[in-house]
Write an enzyme that holds these catalytic residues in place. Structure first.
Site, PDB file in Angstrom:
ATOM      1  CG  HIS A  32     -20.910 -31.843 -42.257  1.00  0.00           C
ATOM      2  ND1 HIS A  32     -21.461 -33.010 -41.751  1.00  0.00           N
ATOM      3  CD2 HIS A  32     -19.613 -31.864 -41.859  1.00  0.00           C
ATOM      4  CE1 HIS A  32     -20.556 -33.681 -41.089  1.00  0.00           C
ATOM      5  NE2 HIS A  32     -19.421 -33.026 -41.137  1.00  0.00           N
TER       6      HIS A  32
ATOM      7  N   GLY B  57      -1.858 -26.714 -43.323  1.00  0.00           N
ATOM      8  CA  GLY B  57      -2.418 -25.525 -43.956  1.00  0.00           C
ATOM      9  C   GLY B  57      -3.767 -25.167 -43.382  1.00  0.00           C
ATOM     10  CG  ASP B  58      -6.625 -21.396 -42.431  1.00  0.00           C
ATOM     11  OD1 ASP B  58      -7.704 -21.988 -42.665  1.00  0.00           O
ATOM     12  OD2 ASP B  58      -6.568 -20.245 -41.952  1.00  0.00           O
ATOM     13  CG  PHE B  59      -9.982 -25.782 -44.996  1.00  0.00           C
ATOM     14  CD1 PHE B  59     -10.768 -24.864 -44.341  1.00  0.00           C
ATOM     15  CD2 PHE B  59     -10.065 -27.122 -44.610  1.00  0.00           C
ATOM     16  CE1 PHE B  59     -11.617 -25.241 -43.310  1.00  0.00           C
ATOM     17  CE2 PHE B  59     -10.916 -27.519 -43.580  1.00  0.00           C
ATOM     18  CZ  PHE B  59     -11.699 -26.575 -42.922  1.00  0.00           C
TER      19      PHE B  59
ATOM     20  CG  ASP C 189      -6.579 -31.620 -41.003  1.00  0.00           C
ATOM     21  OD1 ASP C 189      -7.588 -32.201 -41.432  1.00  0.00           O
ATOM     22  OD2 ASP C 189      -6.579 -30.972 -39.925  1.00  0.00           O
TER      23      ASP C 189
HETATM   24  C1  LIG Z   1     -14.950 -33.494 -39.578  1.00  0.00           C
HETATM   25  S1  LIG Z   1     -13.230 -33.641 -39.799  1.00  0.00           S
HETATM   26  C2  LIG Z   1     -13.157 -34.534 -41.349  1.00  0.00           C
HETATM   27  C3  LIG Z   1     -11.855 -35.273 -41.529  1.00  0.00           C
HETATM   28  C4  LIG Z   1     -11.742 -36.099 -42.815  1.00  0.00           C
HETATM   29  N1  LIG Z   1     -11.854 -35.282 -43.991  1.00  0.00           N
HETATM   30  C5  LIG Z   1     -12.735 -37.229 -42.842  1.00  0.00           C
HETATM   31  O1  LIG Z   1     -13.583 -37.282 -43.723  1.00  0.00           O
HETATM   32  O2  LIG Z   1     -12.666 -38.083 -41.961  1.00  0.00           O
HETATM   33  C6  LIG Z   1     -12.802 -31.972 -40.252  1.00  0.00           C
HETATM   34  C7  LIG Z   1     -11.317 -31.779 -40.503  1.00  0.00           C
HETATM   35  O3  LIG Z   1     -11.084 -30.407 -40.880  1.00  0.00           O
HETATM   36  C8  LIG Z   1      -9.868 -30.001 -40.305  1.00  0.00           C
HETATM   37  N2  LIG Z   1      -9.835 -28.535 -40.251  1.00  0.00           N
HETATM   38  C9  LIG Z   1     -10.594 -27.707 -39.482  1.00  0.00           C
HETATM   39  N3  LIG Z   1     -10.302 -26.415 -39.731  1.00  0.00           N
HETATM   40  C10 LIG Z   1      -9.332 -26.427 -40.685  1.00  0.00           C
HETATM   41  C11 LIG Z   1      -8.647 -25.393 -41.386  1.00  0.00           C
HETATM   42  N4  LIG Z   1      -8.891 -24.089 -41.136  1.00  0.00           N
HETATM   43  N5  LIG Z   1      -7.739 -25.749 -42.325  1.00  0.00           N
HETATM   44  C12 LIG Z   1      -7.468 -27.067 -42.579  1.00  0.00           C
HETATM   45  N6  LIG Z   1      -8.109 -28.096 -41.962  1.00  0.00           N
HETATM   46  C13 LIG Z   1      -9.027 -27.780 -41.026  1.00  0.00           C
HETATM   47  C14 LIG Z   1      -9.875 -30.662 -38.947  1.00  0.00           C
HETATM   48  O4  LIG Z   1      -8.606 -30.712 -38.354  1.00  0.00           O
HETATM   49  C15 LIG Z   1     -10.451 -32.046 -39.293  1.00  0.00           C
HETATM   50  O5  LIG Z   1      -9.434 -32.957 -39.629  1.00  0.00           O
END
Ligand SMILES: C[S@@+](CC[C@H](N)C(=O)[O-])C[C@H]1O[C@@H](n2cnc3c(N)ncnc32)[C@H](O)[C@@H]1O
Length: 322
Positions: A226, A206-208, A180
């Site tokens: 989503h 990281g950045d996905f 994350d």
């Molecule tokens: C809607 S939350 C879902 C969190 C978790 N997977 C869950 O089901 O509860 C979206 C997650 O994506 C992470 N996120 C957003 N952009 C990101 C990126 N570029 N790279 C990594 N993580 C990211 C956010 O920090 C957040 O924790």
């Protein structure tokens, strides 16, 4: 009105307080710091909707609905209620523009995209992360009964590690990596240590869109795709595909929108994703197309359980479509 009224109760921890024993309005108003007359009126309005009960002696207790505002119940909405009435509410002020333009309006309301904004607002990020962790207790139920073996599970965008903490707690042969953004690191590491799994599960900042850890047996995208439109979601899938082995599995925990006009919560969540992130919920047919574009083949979309699980496998590279 209802959103703000529920959030006032959530902030004040009213459902937790009355779970111990029924309490009077003056007692609760004092502990929540709310004006007593306003508190009584908020409570009256909510009780009329089945959220809290006030008996003839003026004692407040929980109803099945207000139970979900407790901190310690599975699927607690105590924190998401505060995000809905706080930062998300500010973004919804611009919903008309989102519907006119077909894209996110978080930048109009907050000055930057929602996840960038959270990175700069630790108090709100903590509430959002708690909300996600509470939701992951429900999503865990959709995964726990799978036939797990001694696998490495990579939870992409796994927030503060709630899902993997629960899953690895139940299946002791599993190892995990939570990926994350850096601002989630401290809370995630604390949660993994508290769950007693820090020796089997690490947090990777990281950045996905750029890179995710290679060699996972199972990649999980829970409530991630989503948040994004098809172009961005395809890029996330392609990053996963680049890291995955041909034998790796992909599990997506997101809604599968039903076709037709029937009622479904995901039809409203779809609007929330549009307004907040420019994202969308998807039908099974849309998931199939998106997954192929990202280098995966949809194997199964389980829509009967408490939370849908979409299973996919990597496509052989020469079978990928753009
Ligand atoms: C809607 S939350 C879902 C969190 C978790 N997977 C869950 O089901 O509860 C979206 C997650 O994506 C992470 N996120 C957003 N952009 C990101 C990126 N570029 N790279 C990594 N993580 C990211 C956010 O920090 C957040 O924790």
């Amino acid at each position: 009105m209802v959103t703000q009224a529920i959030a006032a109760m959530a902030r004040g921890g009213v459902a937790d307080a009355v779970a111990e024993r029924p309490r009077t309005v003056p007692e609760l108003a004092a502990t929540t710091g709310l004006d007593e007359d306003a508190f009584r009126r908020v409570l009256r309005a909510l009780a009329a909707l089945g959220i809290f009960r006030v008996d003839d002696d003026g004692l407040v207790s929980n109803t099945p609905s207000s139970e979900y505002l407790r901190s310690d119940v599975g699927g607690s909405v105590r924190w998401i209620a505060q995000s809905f009435a706080g930062d998300h509410y500010r973004v919804w002020e611009y919903a008309a523009e989102a519907f006119e333009q077909g894209g996110a309006v978080a930048e109009r309301a907050l000055g930057e995209s929602y996840f960038d904004w959270l990175a700069h607002h630790p108090a709100e990020a903590e509430i959002f992360n708690r909300a996600m962790a509470a939701g992951s207790a429900v999503r865990f139920e959709a995964l726990v009964e799978r036939a797990w073996s001694d696998e490495l599970v990579v939870d992409i965008g796994g927030g503060t590690g709630g899902l993997l903490a629960a899953l690895l707690g139940r299946h002791t042969g599993l190892r995990g990596i939570v990926v994350d953004l850096p601002h989630s690191a401290a809370a995630a590491e604390a949660r993994l240590a508290e769950a007693g799994i820090a020796d089997r599960c690490t947090f990777v900042s990281g950045d996905f869109f750029a890179e995710v850890p290679a060699g996972g047996d199972v990649y999980v995208l829970s409530q991630i795709l989503h948040d994004w439109d098809d172009e961005a979601a395809t890029r996330i899938l392609r990053t996963c595909r680049a890291a995955a082995e041909p034998s790796s599995g992909l599990l997506i925990l997101d809604a599968v929108l039903p076709e037709g006009d029937g009622a479904h919560l995901a039809k409203l969540l779809d609007l929330h994703m549009l307004v907040l992130h420019g994202g969308r919920e998807r039908t099974e047919a849309e998931w199939r197309v998106l997954l192929r574009a990202g280098g995966f083949e949809l194997e199964r979309a389980e829509v009967t359980g408490a939370f849908p699980v979409i299973e996919a496998r990597p496509l052989a590279s020469d079978a990928e479509t753009d």
